[in-house]
Design a protein around this motif. Sequence first.
Motif, mmCIF file in Angstrom:
data_model
loop_
_atom_site.group_PDB
_atom_site.id
_atom_site.type_symbol
_atom_site.label_atom_id
_atom_site.label_comp_id
_atom_site.label_asym_id
_atom_site.label_seq_id
_atom_site.Cartn_x
_atom_site.Cartn_y
_atom_site.Cartn_z
ATOM 1 N N ALA A 1 0.837 -1.205 0.000
ATOM 2 C CA ALA A 1 0.000 0.000 0.000
ATOM 3 C C ALA A 1 0.872 1.255 0.000
ATOM 4 C CB ALA A 1 -0.936 -0.008 1.208
ATOM 5 N N LEU A 2 1.903 1.260 0.808
ATOM 6 C CA LEU A 2 2.813 2.399 0.868
ATOM 7 C C LEU A 2 3.438 2.658 -0.497
ATOM 8 C CD1 LEU A 2 4.299 4.495 2.642
ATOM 9 C CD2 LEU A 2 6.014 2.739 3.066
ATOM 10 N N GLU A 3 3.942 1.604 -1.135
ATOM 11 C CA GLU A 3 4.562 1.763 -2.459
ATOM 12 C C GLU A 3 3.559 2.271 -3.491
ATOM 13 O OE1 GLU A 3 6.323 -1.985 -3.531
ATOM 14 O OE2 GLU A 3 7.580 -2.001 -1.726
ATOM 15 N N LEU A 4 2.389 1.665 -3.526
ATOM 16 C CA LEU A 4 1.400 2.051 -4.531
ATOM 17 C C LEU A 4 0.858 3.457 -4.291
ATOM 18 C CD1 LEU A 4 -0.554 -1.311 -4.972
ATOM 19 C CD2 LEU A 4 1.019 -0.229 -6.600
ATOM 20 N N PHE A 5 0.578 3.788 -3.042
ATOM 21 C CA PHE A 5 0.085 5.130 -2.744
ATOM 22 C C PHE A 5 1.145 6.183 -3.054
ATOM 23 C CE2 PHE A 5 -2.993 3.229 0.529
ATOM 24 C CZ PHE A 5 -4.078 3.336 -0.312
ATOM 25 N N THR A 6 2.403 5.896 -2.749
ATOM 26 C CA THR A 6 3.483 6.836 -3.029
ATOM 27 C C THR A 6 3.637 7.037 -4.532
ATOM 28 O OG1 THR A 6 4.627 6.227 -0.998
ATOM 29 C CG2 THR A 6 5.934 7.312 -2.689
ATOM 30 N N GLU A 7 3.543 5.947 -5.262
ATOM 31 C CA GLU A 7 3.747 5.985 -6.703
ATOM 32 C C GLU A 7 2.555 6.580 -7.453
ATOM 33 O OE1 GLU A 7 3.703 2.421 -9.821
ATOM 34 O OE2 GLU A 7 5.403 2.343 -8.444
ATOM 35 N N ARG A 8 1.329 6.212 -7.037
ATOM 36 C CA ARG A 8 0.164 6.573 -7.834
ATOM 37 C C ARG A 8 -0.846 7.451 -7.131
ATOM 38 N NH1 ARG A 8 -0.931 0.729 -9.611
ATOM 39 N NH2 ARG A 8 -3.088 1.344 -9.325
ATOM 40 N N GLY A 9 -0.660 7.712 -5.853
ATOM 41 C CA GLY A 9 -1.590 8.570 -5.141
ATOM 42 C C GLY A 9 -2.727 7.795 -4.496
ATOM 43 N N PRO A 10 -3.695 8.524 -3.942
ATOM 44 C CA PRO A 10 -4.745 7.894 -3.136
ATOM 45 C C PRO A 10 -5.794 7.114 -3.927
ATOM 46 C CG PRO A 10 -5.056 10.265 -3.223
ATOM 47 C CD PRO A 10 -3.757 9.977 -3.908
ATOM 48 N N CYS A 11 -5.718 7.079 -5.245
ATOM 49 C CA CYS A 11 -6.751 6.405 -6.048
ATOM 50 C C CYS A 11 -6.555 4.895 -6.154
ATOM 51 C CB CYS A 11 -6.809 7.026 -7.433
ATOM 52 S SG CYS A 11 -5.295 6.771 -8.376
ATOM 53 N N VAL A 12 -5.514 4.348 -5.581
ATOM 54 C CA VAL A 12 -5.242 2.907 -5.662
ATOM 55 C C VAL A 12 -6.355 2.144 -4.945
ATOM 56 C CG1 VAL A 12 -3.620 1.090 -5.016
ATOM 57 C CG2 VAL A 12 -2.766 3.315 -5.754
ATOM 58 N N SER A 13 -6.849 1.082 -5.582
ATOM 59 C CA SER A 13 -7.945 0.306 -4.994
ATOM 60 C C SER A 13 -7.419 -0.722 -3.999
ATOM 61 C CB SER A 13 -8.740 -0.402 -6.094
ATOM 62 O OG SER A 13 -7.984 -1.483 -6.631
ATOM 63 N N MET A 14 -8.294 -1.150 -3.129
ATOM 64 C CA MET A 14 -7.948 -2.195 -2.158
ATOM 65 C C MET A 14 -7.621 -3.496 -2.894
ATOM 66 S SD MET A 14 -8.088 -0.794 0.855
ATOM 67 C CE MET A 14 -8.654 -1.727 2.264
ATOM 68 N N GLU A 15 -8.300 -3.762 -3.993
ATOM 69 C CA GLU A 15 -8.031 -4.965 -4.776
ATOM 70 C C GLU A 15 -6.616 -4.938 -5.348
ATOM 71 O OE1 GLU A 15 -10.855 -3.071 -5.068
ATOM 72 O OE2 GLU A 15 -12.205 -4.489 -4.091
ATOM 73 N N GLU A 16 -6.184 -3.772 -5.837
ATOM 74 C CA GLU A 16 -4.822 -3.645 -6.363
ATOM 75 C C GLU A 16 -3.790 -3.871 -5.264
ATOM 76 O OE1 GLU A 16 -4.634 -0.376 -9.784
ATOM 77 O OE2 GLU A 16 -5.831 0.293 -8.053
ATOM 78 N N ILE A 17 -4.078 -3.374 -4.078
ATOM 79 C CA ILE A 17 -3.162 -3.557 -2.945
ATOM 80 C C ILE A 17 -3.070 -5.032 -2.586
ATOM 81 C CG2 ILE A 17 -2.778 -3.069 -0.492
ATOM 82 C CD1 ILE A 17 -4.148 -0.288 -1.084
#
Length: 181
Positions: free
Chosen positions: A17-33
Amino acid sequence: MMRADARRNRERILMTALELFTERGPCVSMEEIAQGAGVGVGTLYRHFPDRRAMVEELAEATLEGLRGRIRARLDERPGTYWDVLLDVVSYCAWQPLALITSLAGSAPLPPAAVKLRDEVGELMLQIVAGAQQEGSLRRDLAPEQVLDVVKAAIDRPAARFDDPLTTVVLDGLRASPRQEA
C-alpha cells in the motif's frame, strides 16, 4: 498475539500500500493492494476493515518516520540548515504525503496523527527559520509560506527529489548572493 504468517501478510499489505500510494496517489484500490501483496481481498479486509483504517495506520507510520528523520538530522546537523532541509525534502519525496493530505481532507485525522503532524510542522519551521537565519534560504517569505511552497512540491503522487517541479521549487527558495546581504 498475531500468528507469524498473519503478521507477514499485514506487513506485506502495508508495504505494498505504501509503495502504490506513493507511486500513484490515493486512487489505488484495495483490490490492487491485495493483488500486489500477494494476498486475497478477504485477507486484506481481515487486517483492515476499511480503506480508512489502512490509510490511518500508514499516515501515522509515515509521520512517525518523518518526525524521527527530522529529529535525527537536527541532532547531528552536519552542514547547514539548508542541507537538513534538502535531506528532509528528499526523504519526503518517497513518502505518501498526498495520501495523508487526502485523508485529512475527507475526515478528521485521528488524534495521534494530528499530534504527529503538528510536531513535524514545528520541526520544519525550526529548519526553515535556521536556514533563513544562516542566509541559505531566502528571507522574503514567512517560514509558513516556505513550508506551503515545499509542500506543493512534495505532497503529490510520484514526487521525486530530482523531478523538475521539486528542483525549481528548491532553486527558487535558495537565497541568492544578493538576498544574503
